[in-house]
Design a protein around this motif. Sequence first.
Motif, PDB file in Angstrom:
ATOM      1  N   ARG A 134       0.834  -1.202   0.000  1.00  0.00           N
ATOM      2  CA  ARG A 134       0.000   0.000   0.000  1.00  0.00           C
ATOM      3  C   ARG A 134       0.869   1.253   0.000  1.00  0.00           C
ATOM      4  N   SER A 144       2.250   4.477   1.445  1.00  0.00           N
ATOM      5  CA  SER A 144       2.559   4.901   2.816  1.00  0.00           C
ATOM      6  C   SER A 144       2.676   3.724   3.778  1.00  0.00           C
ATOM      7  N   ALA A 145       2.867   2.510   3.269  1.00  0.00           N
ATOM      8  CA  ALA A 145       2.932   1.337   4.150  1.00  0.00           C
ATOM      9  C   ALA A 145       4.305   1.150   4.793  1.00  0.00           C
ATOM     10  N   GLN A 165      -3.556   3.996   6.891  1.00  0.00           N
ATOM     11  CA  GLN A 165      -3.184   4.721   5.680  1.00  0.00           C
ATOM     12  C   GLN A 165      -3.788   6.128   5.691  1.00  0.00           C
TER      13      GLN A 165
END
Length: 306
Positions: A88, A90-91, A198
């Motif tokens: 994802r 910003s993971a 997130q």
Amino acid sequence: MTELERNSPATDWLEAELADTLDEDYELELSEPALSEEIAKIYKRSHPPSVDRMTYFRELLRLQSELIKLQSWVAHTKAKVVVLFEGRDSAGKGGVIKRITQRLNPRICRVVALPAPTERERSQWYFQRYVPHLPAGGEIVLFDRSWYNRSGVERVMGFATPGQVEEFFHDVPEFERMLVRSGITLIKYWFSITDEEQQMRFLMRIHDPMKQWKLSPMDLQSRVRWEQYTKAKEEMLLRTNIKEAPWFIVEGNDKKRARLNCIDHLLQQVPYEAVPHDDITLPERVFNPQYERAVLPPELHVPQKY
């Protein structure tokens, strides 16, 4: 650690390295922006205490010292290692990559983060633009996103047709088997975070002037299309999790634990061992009594501002 262990010469190097690098690591750790008071409260409520700072740094330094051993082994044996980082937006992929490469030789371990394909590249065989970046013997390559763009952002955003996506799923297992047969160790990580996490990280980036550059229009669309990305991820993992190159999922809600867990796991995937090193001695400087060091003009020097 016992008092005896703390005072033993064997641990002196660790104490010295820890003291010498804390400032550098603190810079990397300054990842929490000057949030609004309300966002800060929400963030604290939704995040239980993580690994304490000193434990985190000690463990990170230990793992990084093992990465240096891995690097030496790769260079010595001419091994070829490829690590894919997907997940994802910003993971935490970038944070892990920074910690892996932080103390390694960039001539041996390099990061590949390709931009959007050019018109010419779009007309090529899909995997063609990635092949030139694969390692030669004695190299480690970390892909910050990879050929799996086709099953992720390209699919969800409509940059690839359903036929192209299906062709990708048909081709990628054999492509990766070819890499493994050629002697490449291929390791694939998927970084997973929750919907709520997130959203919080995106809000933090919006409110942090030093991180706003991380928010591209594609990133913002990933919020709108969360469910589409989830379905795409599920099918990707199902159809590309092959025995020769399985997927490994990193739980990313806690950044510090994700970094330590991923690096520790990576080290376990490669059968490295200590390699012989010649003792290094500092040679005597050659002294020439006739040599006089030239005085350089002051305009060549960077001003002593600090």
